[in-house]
Design an enzyme around this catalytic site. Structure first.
Site, short mmCIF file in Angstrom:
data_model
loop_
_atom_site.label_atom_id
_atom_site.label_comp_id
_atom_site.label_asym_id
_atom_site.label_seq_id
_atom_site.Cartn_x
_atom_site.Cartn_y
_atom_site.Cartn_z
N HIS A 34 -18.77 32.54 108.92
CA HIS A 34 -18.28 31.31 108.30
C HIS A 34 -17.20 31.56 107.27
O HIS A 34 -16.48 30.65 106.88
CB HIS A 34 -19.45 30.55 107.66
CG HIS A 34 -20.35 29.91 108.67
ND1 HIS A 34 -21.39 30.58 109.25
CD2 HIS A 34 -20.34 28.67 109.22
CE1 HIS A 34 -22.00 29.77 110.12
NE2 HIS A 34 -21.38 28.62 110.12
N GLY A 35 -17.08 32.78 106.78
CA GLY A 35 -16.03 33.06 105.81
C GLY A 35 -16.32 34.32 105.03
O GLY A 35 -17.48 34.68 104.82
#
Lengths: 333, 376
Positions: free
Chosen positions: B210-211
């Site tokens: 997700h990051g």
């Protein structure tokens, strides 16, 4: 094989036709509903005394018909009490002051007023440092929704950012960002609730104390600010005065008190005042400049640098009424 | 310290994963290589699901590009209905909640107590409606054209445990991680310690997907921890339930499980949404600060909420649309609403469609809110 293919083709065509027919009917009903709801909401809002709508409604319903019209921005709305003028001059007065707008929208409101109401004897046009400046955004745009089919409002709103093609051309869509006005419209239409406000003929005194907004503004603009006069608005202002002259409407240009320290912040203030003075001379109208009034020197009469509070507004309205009598500016019949 | 932000194409992680699964499947011999470049390019860049999934497997999607399609009234209208429902979730629920959630989470130091709790609960629904709304639009658009994409969400907040939540949430990603990370690591056919480690590693990588931020890592780690904790304590929890007699009240037991699962998942969302770890810690520390005085002074609470962009009216609308959505989810437990609707008279069906359209038009928030998952 041929029979099967033909059957398949017809079968598909029937279903495609059914889909297209149903889609068209669905869209037509949707538009019918949108048009009906728009009619209900607009009609409801046009009989409302909602804070933003009451003056517009008085205008388009032709309910103003006053001898004196006060036109201008929020500096008209919160500064000049029609009640005090009426008590002193015995002429009916209405305040059309429009919060947040410069002269182009003020003129649009005035033109709408003239379209539905009898022409006034006198227009008190309040002025400020921003009157001839252009503004991009359509401030509190929900106030225009029920009247977008009115010529002057339609034309004036197009000069601002805020409404798009869909808002003007599709029914009800303009209410999507302010659905509370949809609800208000329905409630008013079916007489389930009547919205009111505390204004008297468009005027509302502000029971507020001097805040720290000017201090902040002053700190952010220590080197002063220049207000750029817009040539189109200047032309519009000239047209307004010319039309009033032609229609025998007396115009009184009034520059209400402005807090003295704010006056010093605007680097081209004198130039702008000079423009107003020259217009007054050109059309032989009075120009009353209260920049130097004792009110301008005390922040206790203001709630911010441009706006008088209730105490200041009452004093200013009385001063204005006295001056109107003293200089015999308004000739009573 | 100067920072360097990489400019990444939208949805890169989605089509990277989709292409990875194809490459791995071909390498493992599960799938014949696609020889038609156009069809392969279409598989990688199929527009409905290009930017935010569902992450389709080549074995499911590639064969569909080789079939011929005819107009099918039911399929097309079903696809349009699903798209309409997706727009409702995105524009009416997610974007409306985003106003308040962004107001609070972008200025956490200015909030405590109820605004923080409300924003955290709202974020759970915001991210669900944002992402599942997009999935519905993508699946519906594909269906209109004749393509069948996989379901990505199955009412995840009705899950009775965190493992079940992951069987209902972002299914295309969870199954991807299961097939291409968890099972290659050994899955559960290893020692217990290794099994737990496999679970934890899978969720940690899921967080990183997700990051590249500590907030996402902790979010993934928390979910990994939940999984392991759930397995380790299952026996003791069952015994405890039996000892207090909760097993005799299956409905109460079920709703308690749903509630606890929601709280655990929502707690993890704090890390997912917070702009930094400092913000996340602040939120956790101040979730219940000043709550008694806020409850006793509703007027002050109302002012406090309006400070974050929510009037009483907007709060009522937000809660109302969440309730409408959850009511529909409850009905969906008994089967597909679109199937149920087919038996209903036209005036009933069309009234519902018009109601949805009117809600989208007039209760939707139109402030250029992007889909959250476009950034991943």
């Amino acid at each position: 094989m041929v029979t099967k293919n033909l059957f398949t083709f017809n079968f598909r065509r029937v279903y495609m036709t059914k889909f297209i027919k149903k889609t068209i009917i669905f869209i037509l009903i949707l538009f019918f509903l949108l048009f009906t709801f728009e009619m209900i909401v607009n009609t409801g809002l046009r009989k409302s005394d909602d804070f933003l709508l009451s003056e517009w409604n008085d205008i388009v319903n032709g309910e103003i018909n006053s001898d004196i019209i006060i036109n201008g921005s929020s500096r008209a709305w919160v500064h000049i009490s029609p009640k005090i003028l009426e008590e002193n001059i015995n002429l009916s007065t209405y305040n059309l002051g429009l919060d947040g707008f410069h002269f182009n929208m003020q003129y649009a409101r005035f033109k709408s007023f003239l379209e539905y109401n009898e022409k006034p004897k006198v227009v008190i046009q309040t002025l400020d440092i921003f009157s001839l400046v252009n503004r991009n955004g359509l401030y509190k745009k929900e106030q225009f929704y029920p009247y977008l089919n009115e010529n002057h409002i339609y034309e004036a709103t197009q000069d601002y950012k805020g409404l798009n093609w869909f808002d003007y051309n599709l029914p009800l869509i303009k209410y999507r960002t302010d659905p509370e006005y949809l609800i208000k419209g329905f409630l008013e239409f079916f007489s389930l609730y009547h919205f009111t406000n505390d204004k008297y003929k468009g005027f509302e005194a502000q029971k507020r104390e001097w805040g720290n907004s000017f201090k902040k503004f002053h700190n952010e603009n220590k080197n002063g600010i220049e207000q750029k006069v817009n040539e189109d608005i200047l032309l519009l202002f000239d047209t307004f005065l010319k039309k009033c002259k032609e229609n025998n409407i007396q115009v009184l240009l009034v520059y209400p008190p402005e807090y003295i320290e704010a006056q010093r912040l605007y680097t081209n203030r004198e130039e702008i005042i000079k423009i107003y003075r020259e217009f007054a001379i050109k059309y032989n109208f009075y120009f009353l400049d209260y920049s130097d009034s004792f009110l301008s020197y005390k922040n206790k009469y203001f709630y911010n640098s441009q706006h008088l509070n209730k105490n200041g507004a009452v004093k200013f309205s009385n001063i204005l009424a006295e001056d109107l009598k003293k200089y015999k500016i308004i000739q009573q019949e | 310290m100067p920072t360097f932000d990489l400019l990444l194409p939208v949805g890169i992680s989605f089509y990277t994963f989709q292409t990875l699964s194809y490459t791995i499947d071909v390498y493992r011999g599960k799938k014949e290589p696609e020889k038609h470049f156009g069809i392969f390019a279409l598989y990688v860049s199929f527009f409905p699901q290009l930017v935010a999934g569902p992450i389709e497997r080549s074995t499911r999607l590639l064969p569909q590009f080789k079939e011929e399609y005819e107009f099918d009234y039911v399929r097309v209208t079903d696809g349009l209905k699903l798209m309409l429902w997706g727009f409702f979730k995105k524009v009416v629920v997610a974007d409306r909640l985003a106003i308040f959630v962004n107001g609070v989470y972008n200025d956490v130091q200015g909030a405590e107590g109820i605004p923080l709790i409300l924003a955290t609960v709202f974020f759970a629904f915001q991210i669900y409606c944002d992402f599942s709304g997009y999935s519905d639009i993508a699946i519906g658009a594909a269906q209109v054209m004749g393509f069948n994409l996989m379901d990505n969400f199955k009412r995840p907040y009705f899950a009775k445990s965190v493992p079940e939540f992951w069987r209902r949430w972002h299914i295309s990603l969870s199954t991807w991680f299961k097939d291409y990370v968890y099972i290659p690591l050994g899955g559960n056919r290893v020692s217990k310690t290794r099994y737990y480690a496999n679970l934890f590693i899978t969720f940690l990588i899921s967080g990183l997907w997700h990051g590249a931020a500590w907030t996402f890592v902790i979010w993934g780690a928390l979910h990994g921890f939940y999984q392991i904790f759930s397995l380790v304590t299952k026996k003791y929890r069952d015994k405890f339930k039996e000892s207090i007699g909760l097993v005799n009240y299956p409905t109460l037991n079920k709703y308690l499980q749903i509630g606890i699962t929601f709280i655990l998942v929502d707690f993890a969302w704090i890390f997912f949404r917070a702009n930094s770890l400092t913000d996340a810690w602040y939120i956790i520390r101040n979730l219940f600060s000043g709550i008694t005085s806020q409850i006793s002074s509703i007027g002050m609470l109302s002012i406090s909420l309006s400070g974050f962009g929510f009037s009483k009216y907007e709060l009522a609308v937000a809660v109302g649309v969440i309730l409408i959505m959850e009511a529909i989810h409850l009905i969906q437990r008994h089967g597909s609403i679109r199937h149920m609707m087919r038996d209903k008279p036209i005036w009933f069906r069309w009234s519902l469609y018009y109601a949805l359209i009117f809600m989208i038009l007039f209760l939707g928030a139109y402030g250029n809110q992007e889909f959250i998952y476009f950034q991943f």
